[in-house]
Design an enzyme around this catalytic site. Structure first.
Site, short mmCIF file in Angstrom:
data_model
loop_
_atom_site.label_atom_id
_atom_site.label_comp_id
_atom_site.label_asym_id
_atom_site.label_seq_id
_atom_site.Cartn_x
_atom_site.Cartn_y
_atom_site.Cartn_z
CB THR A 1 1.80 -8.98 -7.73
OG1 THR A 1 1.43 -10.22 -7.13
CG2 THR A 1 0.72 -7.95 -7.48
CD GLU B 1 -0.31 -5.91 -4.73
OE1 GLU B 1 0.39 -5.01 -5.27
OE2 GLU B 1 0.15 -7.00 -4.38
CE LYS C 1 13.28 -7.11 10.41
NZ LYS C 1 12.73 -8.20 9.60
CD1 TRP D 1 14.17 -3.04 12.37
CD2 TRP D 1 12.53 -2.03 11.22
NE1 TRP D 1 13.04 -3.80 12.51
CE2 TRP D 1 12.02 -3.21 11.82
CE3 TRP D 1 11.69 -1.24 10.46
CZ2 TRP D 1 10.69 -3.59 11.65
CZ3 TRP D 1 10.37 -1.62 10.30
CH2 TRP D 1 9.87 -2.79 10.89
#
Lengths: 542, 542
Positions: free
Chosen positions: B186, B331, B439, B444
């Site tokens: 990754t 993943e 934030k 959010w």
């Protein structure tokens, strides 16, 4: 060096958990034996399967023990599929169309501990209950109001009471994916029935293969109605495929006549169905006689026996329902090949497509196949030479339950007992069952070809071609025909109908008309019975 | 009790054997680095993969050892995919778009023994060869005529010579399906890259899941052109899916510009493609500028980053190419969800469909997911509450190569680092990367929504929304915009464009225009670089 990915065994319970979590509101609709239409969802069904697993444990069903069913396609049968396998026991689907003596023999051989059965089969179970050596609990798949006031069956239990007595707080156990999940006996024509013991791994891998676009092509856009019974090779895995893909399921119960099926297809928006040719014959006859259409059906999977091209044509040309001609066996979970098209086939004419669709098609990834000659040597593909078909793969039997019949494999390959051609593209066509091949003067004549031609004649309802004794050629083809009601076709007309369609030496030596052709418990023509019936038949050419 | 089915491990070699035996004449077409179009078949490719496996063994590559590639999508890369994994070694696909220092770091960490590379990357390999600690053999993926007369690279070998030196008499070894097959790092934005070590089992199961009708829906009718590079999570498994299903493969090589891709789509009859949004942007711009169409393309899979609805609309409404919005991670092999329709969606209006397609869709069987709050408690589906997305399943990482980063799982679930909503039907929508969430006063704001709206404006080529410091609210959204060539859109027009589309308090506090938005090695916007660039930015609202 090992990979570093998560370890999750391939368990049947994971299919239901997937359906519950990701397709919880999808419907499961059943025509019940009680007569009404029953509606539930995967979410509700999963909760009831957990209750049922607890109920089975409460009855004393332990790891690997067999729970048998005698049941039609319906939501309770589906609950049993998931509850019994999911808890680590083995679901044994008994075929209620077998002779009661065979049912007893098979249940004893399987050592079934519990027998769950639909109302329809109450008389059958009453007749055999006293003879079953291992069954401790008999469970009628209905609510209390349907229990008989008195019964021959000792300690008869009520399915709905068992479920109601449990809550759904249950976590599916995690165990080795190689463990046995389900058991289905082949109804062999010789010797005792033999059990095929599927594993969780073989079942989940087979469901992956079956759902692929080149196989049954099932998705969450589908509404699946399996006409093929859940007592016959897990209904070709459709109960697993439906949970894997989140398709809506529709179960016909005992209503397998043309009228009941067609009503359900239309009412529930069925997009895909599956069954043997003899069932479709009844449906097509009903639809034709009543001038009906299929308004939502997109495709139908036909297998179990070779599908006559005339039936493929009728479905596609008249009703716009695409036919997927498939082949498999109880020993193969069951799917081996499906006749889906490749990109090179898309430009074909309708006639070319139909010719291709007479074949049972290409191998699904997971299944490999080959044809061999009498000496076991592999035969080339693409020729005109047919040979015995052998298969291997992770959802194909290694040996039968309790070692019956010894070690069936030949160097790792399972001999199917079918005789087949494989073309250069790998499309396989069954030409016969090995035992049905007609051996004329040392050459083989495939009976299926001869039957397909006869069944394309408008006066023929069903046709079987069998070997009859011939003093010179050893065996010659005898065509046994069941006419359509009111049809007047003659022997001479039928023989003339073959002209130009086959090699001259394949022409049947005679035609006989019968009132009925015997069908086995899975809807296949029983040619062994016909051979018995026409054992001493004298051909006019003899 | 165990099932009695055959034992066949799920090995990557079995995919190639299937393609060779059952789709041997199917084509594999590649635009080569050498400049020409190369054509082969699965039969020829399988034979060459066997030769290559022998060649790698002759170079001393042992079980589990890593063979690295620096290569575009092409048939030689495909041969390496199957030869290296098939022989029991590990294919390590290096990303050539990384900085040379990172390439060296990763190759050393992986302990690569052999490095195979395309002509394109000769300068890169020449620059780093002396620094690579473990590589014993450098193999140029070309024939002898393309080898440089002299090179900095010690003992430079020629791929075609290695293959030619071997015959194809080789049987793929059979071994534990849990063994490692391939390795992909990754490109994390913080810390060192981490390697994901796939197994044969995870790869084959993922290919089954990826091929399903509700996922990539691949069949032998398809012609697949993966634009997504084979150095990026195994090109989303399309090289495996193609062999599993017998689809024709088309490889674009280094030609990823709109013109080269469109030419290849049309010349080879491509039906399905896959890539990240930024690649499609280039293709769509080219097609639009030249008044072209797609004559065979049926669908395209878009993932890697959230796909802007404007792009989905353009593909579908203007070009008749259906978009499959997908989500996954290195993943996860990589597929987790695909936004395919269910039967209940088929009656939707075009606008409703587009709204649904903004979501990344439903979980493929094999993947389970959940969202959690800051305390780790599972959040309900169907609400308005987003949370961190966790996943589990047999093709999801358990831990990273060599244990880097410790144990990543939380009670068996992999935390994706994405923030998502899941609706009542189980359709997931990424609202942000956890680290990109803005934030504002304890609430959010998802940056992806704000970017999608901006990118629907005709003057905007690309837009990123990042958090900028605000004295009262802590963070507020700052929109960073790259205009289309010649477009004249203003800050005020863009802010007005949001009206009625979002809650008022989500409106960006400011807009800045830039010449370019930095893209990472896999085509994703590098918001961490933008945050760095606008670190001290003073908002007009501050």
């Amino acid at each position: 060096m090992f990979g570093l990915m998560q370890h999750h065994p391939l368990l049947i319970s994971s299919l239901l958990v997937h359906a519950e979590r990701h397709h919880g509101q999808q419907e499961v609709v059943s025509r019940r034996i009680e007569g009404d239409i029953h509606r539930t969802t995967y979410r509700q069904l999963a909760a009831r399967a957990r209750q049922l697993a607890k109920a089975m444990a409460a009855l004393g069903v332990g790891d690997g023990e067999r729970v048998a069913t005698l049941a039609w396609n319906g939501y309770r049968h589906l609950e049993l599929y998931y509850a019994v396998s999911g808890m680590g026991a083995v679901l044994h689907t008994l075929n209620p169309r077998l002779h009661p003596d065979q049912v007893v023999w098979i249940a004893d051989h399987a050592e079934d501990q519990v027998l769950c059965f639909d109302l329809t089969f109450l008389p059958l179970v009453e007749a055999v209950a006293a003879r079953l050596k291992t069954v401790k609990h008999f469970v009628l798949m209905a609510d209390r109001s349907h229990l008989p006031a008195s019964s021959q069956i000792p300690n008869l239990r009520c399915y709905e009471d068992l479920v109601d007595a449990q809550d759904d707080a249950y976590t599916w156990p995690v165990f080795d994916e190689e463990r046995a999940s389900s058991l289905c006996y082949t109804s062999g024509t010789t010797g005792n029935p033999k059990g095929v013991l599927y594993s969780h791994r073989s079942t989940v891998l087979h469901a992956f293969g079956a759902a692929l676009p080149d196989a049954l092509n099932c998705s969450s856009r589908d509404v699946i109605l399996p006409v093929v019974p859940m007592f016959h090779v897990n209904a070709w895995s459709l109960p697993y495929v439906a949970c894997m893909t989140g398709a809506k399921m529709v179960f016909p119960g005992a209503g397998l006549d043309g009228k009941s099926l067609h009503e359900l297809f239309e009412a529930e928006g069925v997009t895909v169905s599956a069954g043997v040719p003899t069932v479709w014959q009844g449906l097509l006859a009903y639809v034709e006689a009543n001038g009906l259409r299929f308004s939502t059906m997109k495709r139908t999977i036909i297998g179990g026996s070779a599908c006559p091209p005339a039936m493929i044509r009728a479905f596609q040309a008249t009703y716009g329902v695409h036919v997927l001609h498939a082949w498999g066996m109880t020993e193969m979970s069951p799917l081996g090949t499906v006749c889906s098209f490749r990109n090179k086939h898309l430009a074909m004419t309708e006639a070319e497509r139909l010719a291709l669709q007479a074949k049972q098609g290409q191998a699904i990834y997971g299944v490999d196949m080959k044809i061999i000659d009498g000496n076991g040597a592999e035969l080339p593909w693409g020729g005109e030479v047919s040979g015995e078909l052998l298969v291997k793969g992770p959802w194909i039997v290694d040996q039968y339950f309790k070692g019956e019949g010894g070690q069936p494999l030949i160097a790792g390959w399972f001999p199917t007992g079918d005789v087949a051609l494989i073309d250069a593209d790998g499309y396989m066509q069954i030409t016969d069952r090995a035992k049905d091949v007609i051996k004329s003067g040392g050459e083989w004549i495939g009976s299926i070809d001869l039957e397909n031609i006869a069944m394309a004649h408008p006066g023929v309802a069903m046709a079987a071609c069998i070997a009859a004794h011939h003093p010179k050629w050893d065996e010659r083809p005898l065509l046994v025909v069941m006419k359509k009601p009111g049809a007047t076709v003659t022997r001479e007309e039928l023989l003339a109908f073959y002209e130009g369609k086959i090699a001259k030496w394949w022409l049947p030596d005679d035609v006989v008309f019968v009132d009925a052709i015997p069908l086995g418990a899975t809807g296949k023509m029983q040619k062994n019975k016909l051979r018995e019936q026409f054992k001493g038949y004298t051909l006019p050419t003899a």
